[in-house]
Design an enzyme around this catalytic site. Structure first.
Site, PDB file in Angstrom:
ATOM      1  N   ALA A 156       3.371  -0.995   4.626  1.00 25.23           N
ATOM      2  CA  ALA A 156       2.895  -1.070   6.017  1.00 25.23           C
ATOM      3  C   ALA A 156       2.538  -2.499   6.431  1.00 25.23           C
ATOM      4  CB  ALA A 156       1.696  -0.147   6.204  1.00 25.23           C
ATOM      5  N   ARG A 167       7.870  -0.039  13.385  1.00 18.42           N
ATOM      6  CA  ARG A 167       8.427  -0.526  12.109  1.00 18.42           C
ATOM      7  C   ARG A 167       9.570  -1.519  12.331  1.00 18.42           C
ATOM      8  NH1 ARG A 167       5.997   3.092   8.289  1.00 18.42           N
ATOM      9  NH2 ARG A 167       5.678   5.107   9.288  1.00 18.42           N
ATOM     10  N   ARG A 182      13.781   4.021  12.166  1.00 18.70           N
ATOM     11  CA  ARG A 182      12.485   4.700  12.277  1.00 18.70           C
ATOM     12  C   ARG A 182      11.727   4.260  13.542  1.00 18.70           C
ATOM     13  NH1 ARG A 182       9.572   4.810   6.624  1.00 18.70           N
ATOM     14  NH2 ARG A 182       8.328   6.339   7.796  1.00 18.70           N
ATOM     15  N   HIS A 223       4.751  -4.853   8.740  1.00 18.81           N
ATOM     16  CA  HIS A 223       4.751  -4.840  10.201  1.00 18.81           C
ATOM     17  C   HIS A 223       3.484  -5.449  10.806  1.00 18.81           C
ATOM     18  CE1 HIS A 223       7.876  -2.125   9.020  1.00 18.81           C
ATOM     19  NE2 HIS A 223       7.006  -1.258   8.527  1.00 18.81           N
ATOM     20  N   PRO A 270       0.788  -1.227   0.000  1.00 17.94           N
ATOM     21  CA  PRO A 270       0.000   0.000   0.000  1.00 17.94           C
ATOM     22  C   PRO A 270       0.828   1.289   0.000  1.00 17.94           C
ATOM     23  CG  PRO A 270      -0.210  -1.188   2.091  1.00 17.94           C
ATOM     24  CD  PRO A 270       0.459  -2.110   1.123  1.00 17.94           C
ATOM     25  N   ASN A 271       0.383   2.214  -0.823  1.00 16.81           N
ATOM     26  CA  ASN A 271       0.907   3.585  -0.919  1.00 16.81           C
ATOM     27  C   ASN A 271       2.240   3.701  -1.660  1.00 16.81           C
ATOM     28  OD1 ASN A 271      -1.257   4.855   0.589  1.00 16.81           O
ATOM     29  ND2 ASN A 271      -0.418   3.800   2.369  1.00 16.81           N
ATOM     30  N   TYR A 297      11.451   9.011   1.719  1.00 16.83           N
ATOM     31  CA  TYR A 297      11.352   8.064   0.601  1.00 16.83           C
ATOM     32  C   TYR A 297      12.039   8.540  -0.680  1.00 16.83           C
ATOM     33  CZ  TYR A 297       7.881   5.990   3.667  1.00 16.83           C
ATOM     34  OH  TYR A 297       7.257   5.430   4.757  1.00 16.83           O
ATOM     35  N   ARG A 320       4.975  12.869  -1.478  1.00 11.28           N
ATOM     36  CA  ARG A 320       5.221  13.523  -0.183  1.00 11.28           C
ATOM     37  C   ARG A 320       6.348  12.795   0.532  1.00 11.28           C
ATOM     38  NH1 ARG A 320       0.021  13.964   3.263  1.00 11.28           N
ATOM     39  NH2 ARG A 320       1.539  14.891   4.657  1.00 11.28           N
ATOM     40  N   ASP A 353       2.799 -16.082   5.788  1.00 13.87           N
ATOM     41  CA  ASP A 353       2.373 -17.469   5.539  1.00 13.87           C
ATOM     42  C   ASP A 353       2.386 -17.791   4.046  1.00 13.87           C
ATOM     43  OD1 ASP A 353       2.049 -17.967   8.221  1.00 13.87           O
ATOM     44  OD2 ASP A 353      -0.127 -17.736   8.229  1.00 13.87           O
ATOM     45  N   HIS A 387      13.006  -2.378   1.392  1.00 15.47           N
ATOM     46  CA  HIS A 387      12.393  -1.153   1.910  1.00 15.47           C
ATOM     47  C   HIS A 387      13.169   0.030   1.388  1.00 15.47           C
ATOM     48  CE1 HIS A 387       9.654  -3.317   4.377  1.00 15.47           C
ATOM     49  NE2 HIS A 387      10.647  -4.077   4.784  1.00 15.47           N
ATOM     50  N   ILE A 388      12.437   1.006   0.920  1.00 18.15           N
ATOM     51  CA  ILE A 388      13.063   2.197   0.349  1.00 18.15           C
ATOM     52  C   ILE A 388      13.777   2.982   1.450  1.00 18.15           C
ATOM     53  CG2 ILE A 388      12.530   4.401  -0.792  1.00 18.15           C
ATOM     54  CD1 ILE A 388      10.090   2.736  -2.047  1.00 18.15           C
ATOM     55  N   SER A 389      13.112   3.096   2.589  1.00 17.74           N
ATOM     56  CA  SER A 389      13.696   3.829   3.720  1.00 17.74           C
ATOM     57  C   SER A 389      14.459   2.858   4.628  1.00 17.74           C
ATOM     58  CB  SER A 389      12.584   4.509   4.526  1.00 17.74           C
ATOM     59  OG  SER A 389      11.745   3.544   5.146  1.00 17.74           O
ATOM     60  N   ASN A 396       8.168  -5.539  -1.340  1.00 20.61           N
ATOM     61  CA  ASN A 396       8.095  -4.446  -0.368  1.00 20.61           C
ATOM     62  C   ASN A 396       6.641  -4.396   0.086  1.00 20.61           C
ATOM     63  OD1 ASN A 396       7.974  -2.170   1.144  1.00 20.61           O
ATOM     64  ND2 ASN A 396       9.011  -0.835  -0.332  1.00 20.61           N
ATOM     65  N   GLU A 404      13.261  -9.087   0.683  1.00 19.31           N
ATOM     66  CA  GLU A 404      12.455  -7.976   1.202  1.00 19.31           C
ATOM     67  C   GLU A 404      13.192  -6.672   0.896  1.00 19.31           C
ATOM     68  OE1 GLU A 404      12.695  -7.939   5.467  1.00 19.31           O
ATOM     69  OE2 GLU A 404      10.884  -6.728   5.689  1.00 19.31           O
TER      70      GLU A 404
HETATM   71  O1  CA2 Z   1      10.605   2.080   3.377  1.00 15.51           O
HETATM   72  C1  CA2 Z   1       9.747   1.382   2.832  1.00 15.51           C
HETATM   73  O2  CA2 Z   1       9.858   0.963   1.678  1.00 15.51           O
HETATM   74  C2  CA2 Z   1       8.426   1.088   3.550  1.00 15.51           C
HETATM   75  O3  CA2 Z   1       8.040  -0.242   3.211  1.00 15.51           O
HETATM   76  C3  CA2 Z   1       7.418   2.098   3.034  1.00 15.51           C
HETATM   77  C4  CA2 Z   1       6.054   2.040   3.723  1.00 15.51           C
HETATM   78  C5  CA2 Z   1       6.214   2.013   5.251  1.00 15.51           C
HETATM   79  O4  CA2 Z   1       4.959   1.786   5.840  1.00 15.51           O
HETATM   80  C6  CA2 Z   1       7.197   0.942   5.711  1.00 15.51           C
HETATM   81  O5  CA2 Z   1       7.333   1.019   7.120  1.00 15.51           O
HETATM   82  C7  CA2 Z   1       8.562   1.136   5.073  1.00 15.51           C
HETATM   83  C8  CA2 Z   1       5.221   3.255   3.283  1.00 15.51           C
HETATM   84  C9  CA2 Z   1       4.903   3.254   1.787  1.00 15.51           C
HETATM   85  C10 CA2 Z   1       4.891   4.591   1.135  1.00 15.51           C
HETATM   86  O6  CA2 Z   1       4.252   5.614   1.887  1.00 15.51           O
HETATM   87  C11 CA2 Z   1       4.220   6.874   1.397  1.00 15.51           C
HETATM   88  C12 CA2 Z   1       3.961   7.890   2.316  1.00 15.51           C
HETATM   89  C13 CA2 Z   1       3.918   9.205   1.920  1.00 15.51           C
HETATM   90  C14 CA2 Z   1       4.094   9.529   0.584  1.00 15.51           C
HETATM   91  C15 CA2 Z   1       4.338   8.536  -0.335  1.00 15.51           C
HETATM   92  C16 CA2 Z   1       4.394   7.214   0.065  1.00 15.51           C
END
Ligand code: CA2
Length: 143
Positions: free
Chosen positions: A76, A110, A106, A79, A9-10, A22, A17, A86, A99-101, A73, A97
């Protein structure tokens, strides 16, 4: 070699943002990087992004007997999702796995990765180039 790249997701909102966390690269940049990597490394890449946990589980299951590696990836769901853990265990496909960040630096919430428990490697904090590194790792170790 066929590799499934899954994003949770996202991730499709990348670059819109929170560039301090990110980076400034967009989801379109990530897709372009995957296409370039596939061409250069002569691997077949199938990618899928979803905001829905069950759809990610469905795609992991559908990779059984089809794909040789998974780059995931779960965003969210990293976590929270025992269902994704599974599914990865069920198919037994080598998974990395990404993760961008740098999740290790953090929030406390997380610090647990369920999906990571079924992965042979974790790459975090390298921005979108972590996906390329994951593909190269799978190619070097499982092709
Ligand atoms: O660092 C990563 O790749 C994460 O998987 C990104 C997730 C976060 O929940 C994980 O803890 C670490 C968040 C996805 C992207 O969220 C955005 C938030 C604001 C603007 C754009 C994307």
């Amino acid at each position: 070699m066929k590799i499934l790249v899954l994003n949770g997701p996202n991730i499709n909102m990348l670059g819109i943002r929170e560039p301090d966390i990110y980076g400034r690269e967009t989801f379109a940049d990530l897709l372009a990087l995957l296409e370039k990597t596939a061409r250069e490394e002569q691997v077949e890449i199938r990618q899928f992004q979803s905001n829905h946990e069950g759809e990610l589980v469905d795609r992991i299951q559908a990779a059984y007997g089809v794909c040789d590696g998974i780059v995931i990836n779960p965003a969210a769901y990293t976590h929270t999702s025992i269902a994704i853990l599974d599914a990865l265990k069920a198919v037994g496909i080598p998974a990395v796995e990404v993760h961008i960040s740098d999740v290790s630096a953090r929030e406390d919430f997380r610090q647990v990765s369920y999906a990571g428990m079924a992965c042979c490697k974790t790459i975090a904090g390298h921005g979108i180039k972590g996906y390329r590194e994951a593909i190269l790792y799978l190619k070097d170790n499982y092709a």
